[in-house]
Design a protein around this motif. Structure first.
Motif, PDB file in Angstrom:
ATOM      1  N   TYR A 175       0.843  -1.196   0.000  1.00 14.78           N
ATOM      2  CA  TYR A 175       0.000   0.000   0.000  1.00 14.78           C
ATOM      3  C   TYR A 175       0.874   1.240   0.000  1.00 14.78           C
ATOM      4  O   TYR A 175       1.881   1.285   0.712  1.00 14.78           O
ATOM      5  CB  TYR A 175      -0.844   0.077   1.286  1.00 14.78           C
ATOM      6  N   VAL A 176       0.451   2.255  -0.728  1.00 16.50           N
ATOM      7  CA  VAL A 176       1.117   3.564  -0.628  1.00 16.50           C
ATOM      8  C   VAL A 176       0.105   4.546  -0.038  1.00 16.50           C
ATOM      9  O   VAL A 176      -1.031   4.640  -0.509  1.00 16.50           O
ATOM     10  CB  VAL A 176       1.597   4.081  -2.005  1.00 16.50           C
ATOM     11  N   TYR A 177       0.532   5.242   1.018  1.00 18.85           N
ATOM     12  CA  TYR A 177      -0.327   6.233   1.683  1.00 18.85           C
ATOM     13  C   TYR A 177       0.311   7.612   1.584  1.00 18.85           C
ATOM     14  O   TYR A 177       1.541   7.748   1.657  1.00 18.85           O
ATOM     15  CB  TYR A 177      -0.450   5.908   3.186  1.00 18.85           C
ATOM     16  N   LEU A 178      -0.563   8.607   1.479  1.00 15.84           N
ATOM     17  CA  LEU A 178      -0.106   9.992   1.625  1.00 15.84           C
ATOM     18  C   LEU A 178      -0.674  10.457   2.975  1.00 15.84           C
ATOM     19  O   LEU A 178      -1.893  10.416   3.189  1.00 15.84           O
ATOM     20  CB  LEU A 178      -0.651  10.842   0.477  1.00 15.84           C
ATOM     21  N   VAL A 179       0.194  10.828   3.878  1.00  9.34           N
ATOM     22  CA  VAL A 179      -0.244  11.187   5.239  1.00  9.34           C
ATOM     23  C   VAL A 179      -0.017  12.684   5.449  1.00  9.34           C
ATOM     24  O   VAL A 179       0.976  13.237   4.985  1.00  9.34           O
ATOM     25  CB  VAL A 179       0.562  10.367   6.291  1.00  9.34           C
ATOM     26  N   LYS A 180      -0.996  13.323   6.137  1.00  8.70           N
ATOM     27  CA  LYS A 180      -0.903  14.785   6.368  1.00  8.70           C
ATOM     28  C   LYS A 180      -1.295  15.109   7.796  1.00  8.70           C
ATOM     29  O   LYS A 180      -1.941  14.293   8.453  1.00  8.70           O
ATOM     30  CB  LYS A 180      -1.958  15.492   5.504  1.00  8.70           C
ATOM     31  N   LYS A 181      -1.013  16.322   8.209  1.00  9.68           N
ATOM     32  CA  LYS A 181      -1.478  16.761   9.534  1.00  9.68           C
ATOM     33  C   LYS A 181      -2.973  17.058   9.444  1.00  9.68           C
ATOM     34  O   LYS A 181      -3.426  17.669   8.466  1.00  9.68           O
ATOM     35  CB  LYS A 181      -0.731  18.025   9.961  1.00  9.68           C
ATOM     36  N   SER A 182      -3.729  16.639  10.467  1.00  9.68           N
ATOM     37  CA  SER A 182      -5.156  16.941  10.470  1.00  9.68           C
ATOM     38  C   SER A 182      -5.354  18.423  10.798  1.00  9.68           C
ATOM     39  O   SER A 182      -4.457  19.079  11.345  1.00  9.68           O
ATOM     40  CB  SER A 182      -5.864  16.084  11.516  1.00  9.68           C
ATOM     41  N   ALA A 183      -6.550  18.929  10.493  1.00 11.82           N
ATOM     42  CA  ALA A 183      -6.849  20.347  10.767  1.00 11.82           C
ATOM     43  C   ALA A 183      -6.687  20.635  12.267  1.00 11.82           C
ATOM     44  O   ALA A 183      -6.166  21.690  12.646  1.00 11.82           O
ATOM     45  CB  ALA A 183      -8.260  20.660  10.309  1.00 11.82           C
ATOM     46  N   ILE A 184      -7.091  19.685  13.109  1.00  5.36           N
ATOM     47  CA  ILE A 184      -6.976  19.906  14.570  1.00  5.36           C
ATOM     48  C   ILE A 184      -5.509  19.989  14.973  1.00  5.36           C
ATOM     49  O   ILE A 184      -5.122  20.858  15.752  1.00  5.36           O
ATOM     50  CB  ILE A 184      -7.696  18.791  15.360  1.00  5.36           C
ATOM     51  N   LEU A 185      -4.684  19.117  14.447  1.00  2.67           N
ATOM     52  CA  LEU A 185      -3.259  19.154  14.801  1.00  2.67           C
ATOM     53  C   LEU A 185      -2.639  20.495  14.382  1.00  2.67           C
ATOM     54  O   LEU A 185      -1.891  21.114  15.142  1.00  2.67           O
ATOM     55  CB  LEU A 185      -2.519  17.985  14.137  1.00  2.67           C
ATOM     56  N   LYS A 186      -3.010  20.953  13.188  1.00  2.75           N
ATOM     57  CA  LYS A 186      -2.442  22.229  12.710  1.00  2.75           C
ATOM     58  C   LYS A 186      -2.869  23.362  13.648  1.00  2.75           C
ATOM     59  O   LYS A 186      -2.080  24.239  13.976  1.00  2.75           O
ATOM     60  CB  LYS A 186      -2.926  22.511  11.286  1.00  2.75           C
ATOM     61  N   LYS A 187      -4.130  23.292  14.069  1.00  4.36           N
ATOM     62  CA  LYS A 187      -4.630  24.329  14.975  1.00  4.36           C
ATOM     63  C   LYS A 187      -3.881  24.274  16.306  1.00  4.36           C
ATOM     64  O   LYS A 187      -3.450  25.288  16.835  1.00  4.36           O
ATOM     65  CB  LYS A 187      -6.123  24.086  15.201  1.00  4.36           C
ATOM     66  N   LEU A 188      -3.681  23.054  16.830  1.00  3.23           N
ATOM     67  CA  LEU A 188      -2.958  22.905  18.102  1.00  3.23           C
ATOM     68  C   LEU A 188      -1.543  23.455  17.978  1.00  3.23           C
ATOM     69  O   LEU A 188      -1.035  24.112  18.882  1.00  3.23           O
ATOM     70  CB  LEU A 188      -2.901  21.431  18.522  1.00  3.23           C
ATOM     71  N   GLU A 189      -0.916  23.190  16.837  1.00  4.15           N
ATOM     72  CA  GLU A 189       0.454  23.678  16.648  1.00  4.15           C
ATOM     73  C   GLU A 189       0.478  25.210  16.598  1.00  4.15           C
ATOM     74  O   GLU A 189       1.440  25.824  17.029  1.00  4.15           O
ATOM     75  CB  GLU A 189       1.086  23.045  15.408  1.00  4.15           C
ATOM     76  N   ARG A 190      -0.628  25.793  16.090  1.00  3.90           N
ATOM     77  CA  ARG A 190      -0.684  27.266  16.089  1.00  3.90           C
ATOM     78  C   ARG A 190      -0.784  27.805  17.520  1.00  3.90           C
ATOM     79  O   ARG A 190      -0.383  28.918  17.801  1.00  3.90           O
ATOM     80  CB  ARG A 190      -1.856  27.762  15.231  1.00  3.90           C
ATOM     81  N   TYR A 191      -1.320  27.002  18.400  1.00  3.20           N
ATOM     82  CA  TYR A 191      -1.372  27.370  19.831  1.00  3.20           C
ATOM     83  C   TYR A 191      -0.043  27.043  20.526  1.00  3.20           C
ATOM     84  O   TYR A 191       0.024  27.042  21.739  1.00  3.20           O
ATOM     85  CB  TYR A 191      -2.487  26.603  20.549  1.00  3.20           C
ATOM     86  N   ASN A 192       0.935  26.676  19.741  1.00  8.63           N
ATOM     87  CA  ASN A 192       2.261  26.337  20.261  1.00  8.63           C
ATOM     88  C   ASN A 192       2.287  25.050  21.094  1.00  8.63           C
ATOM     89  O   ASN A 192       3.066  24.915  22.036  1.00  8.63           O
ATOM     90  CB  ASN A 192       2.814  27.522  21.071  1.00  8.63           C
ATOM     91  N   ILE A 193       1.394  24.117  20.763  1.00  6.66           N
ATOM     92  CA  ILE A 193       1.397  22.822  21.441  1.00  6.66           C
ATOM     93  C   ILE A 193       2.236  21.856  20.603  1.00  6.66           C
ATOM     94  O   ILE A 193       1.976  21.689  19.414  1.00  6.66           O
ATOM     95  CB  ILE A 193      -0.033  22.232  21.569  1.00  6.66           C
TER      96      ILE A 193
END
Ligand SMILES: C[S@@+](CC[C@H](N)C(=O)[O-])C[C@H]1O[C@@H](n2cnc3c(N)ncnc32)[C@H](O)[C@@H]1O
Length: 397
Positions: free
Chosen positions: A175-193
């Motif tokens: 299997y080949v997968y393309l994996v990305k950050k979820s919208a929630i993770l991106k938001k958390l990272e913007r909160y510096n988490i």
């Protein structure tokens, strides 16, 4: 003399991933476990690719690549996964060793651990700190790696995937997968988490931990399998209010998708009480403290709704041995709050009586029931005084 004995000769998994790397790779690229360098070369040929860092755990492989591949865009580096890697990347490519050692192939380039998925798990647990917000991961693995495990590791790290391709070869599917950050993770990272990691699952919420500055925090996200609506907002609302009365873990931030509070390091109440070192005096102090918090909640007219079965809703803090109530998602205002009476019910249940007896504490069941009844019939702010509290506290002997 360069030792290239264990350079992985490109196989079907390499060529499958090569196609997708040519199509999707962009910006700064990291090729982990580069082997012959096939994927690093394919990526470097992309017009949208600025540079490639290609790593391998084996020094011999890195020496081989440095000797055989001359490409100004590619820099080779010896590293066990991300150990020596610095910076964040737009594209991370990984054709990992993914076969289980149980197959006894005795080859480091293809065996990913006892079950096969161990290296992928380590990779997915660390990758967030090396992937830019809108970056992509291209990875390949086999049906022998256990797809559901890989999908679980992806979700546990708040990543999401797109399935790109499946091919059948002899004894396995690839299997080949393309994996990305979820919208929630991106938001958390913007909160510096940072370092967001799965912690546990409840009926209505999923709990993750993270690091904010240097502090460990708990992140509660709605469980996608739950139909309950507005629980996150509800918990944030009550936690904010109760924090003013020193109840609950300290709320740090919240929005419609998640709430973040101080992580309480400690044990659930019954696990704590069961410990050999915990004596009668400490237990009585804890129970009184729980009652004092529940009296305040009753006084505010807020029902927590979990107090007749609170083992997983009270943590005894490692720092100061104080009980911290958690999980306020079902809290609501009521004219007849029942936090205190529910906790009385809990204390007189069979296994709790037995547990306390083992600690030389006699719970006077009749006395508690009588006091709880009086309390229930007279509940109003005026009779929430220290006498009631002591009365119930004293019924533990
Ligand atoms: C399946 S081969 C893939 C090689 C090449 N990328 C390809 O597609 O043909 C896996 C490679 O990962 C390397 N590797 C194994 N464990 C690693 C680790 N912990 N960190 C970095 N590389 C690792 C192996 O040495 C091997 O070269």
């Amino acid at each position: 003399m360069v030792n290239c004995k264990s350079v992985y000769e490109p196989r079907e998994d390499s060529t499958m991933l090569e196609t997708w790397a040519r199509k999707h790779a962009f910006g700064a690229v990291l090729d982990i476990g580069t082997g012959s360098g096939i994927l690093a070369i394919a990526a470097a040929q992309g017009r949208n690719v600025k540079n490639v860092v290609a790593t391998d755990v084996q020094k011999g492989v890195v020496d081989y690549c440095e000797k055989c591949i001359q490409n100004k865009k590619i820099k080779f580096l010896q590293s066990d996964l991300f150990q020596n890697v610095r910076g964040r990347f737009d594209t991370i490519i990984f054709n990992p060793p993914y076969l289980p050692q149980e197959l006894k192939l005795k080859d480091l380039t293809i065996e990913g651990g006892k079950k096969g998925y161990e290296i992928i798990e380590r990779f997915l647990n660390e990758v967030n700190n090396f992937l830019k917000a809108d970056g992509i991961i291209l990875m390949v693995f086999s049906s022998l790696t256990k797809k559901e495990k890989v999908v679980g590791f992806i979700a546990n790290n708040l990543l999401e995937f797109e399935f790109l391709e499946k091919q059948h070869y002899f004894f396995e599917d690839l299997y080949v997968y393309l994996v990305k950050k979820s919208a929630i993770l991106k938001k958390l990272e913007r909160y510096n988490i940072k370092n967001v990691k799965y912690f546990s699952k409840g009926k209505r919420g999923l709990l993750f931990t993270g690091v904010c500055d240097t502090k460990k925090v708990a992140i509660k996200i709605k469980n996608p399998k739950s139909n309950a609506v507005g629980r996150i907002e509800n918990e944030a609302k009550y936690l904010k209010l109760l924090n003013k009365n020193n109840i609950g873990p300290k709320l740090l931030f919240f929005d419609k998708d998640f709430l973040i509070y101080d992580f309480v390091e400690g044990d659930f109440i019954l696990n704590f009480i069961k410990k050999e070192s915990i004596n009668k005096k400490i237990i009585k102090k804890i129970i009184k403290n729980v009652f004092s918090q529940l009296f305040v909640m009753d006084g505010l007219g807020i029902n927590k709704e979990e107090m007749s079965h609170p083992p997983k809703h009270i943590i005894i803090s490692k720092k100061n041995k104080k009980p911290v109530l958690i999980d306020f998602e079902r809290s609501h205002y009521t004219l007849k709050p029942s936090n205190v009476t529910q906790f009385c019910d809990f204390l007189v249940s069979g296994n709790i009586l037995k547990l306390f007896k083992n600690k030389n504490i006699e719970i006077r069941k009749d006395k508690i029931i009588e006091l709880a009844k009086i309390y229930k019939n007279n509940i109003n702010k005026n009779n929430l005084n220290i006498k009631d509290l002591n009365n119930i506290g004293y019924s533990l002997e």
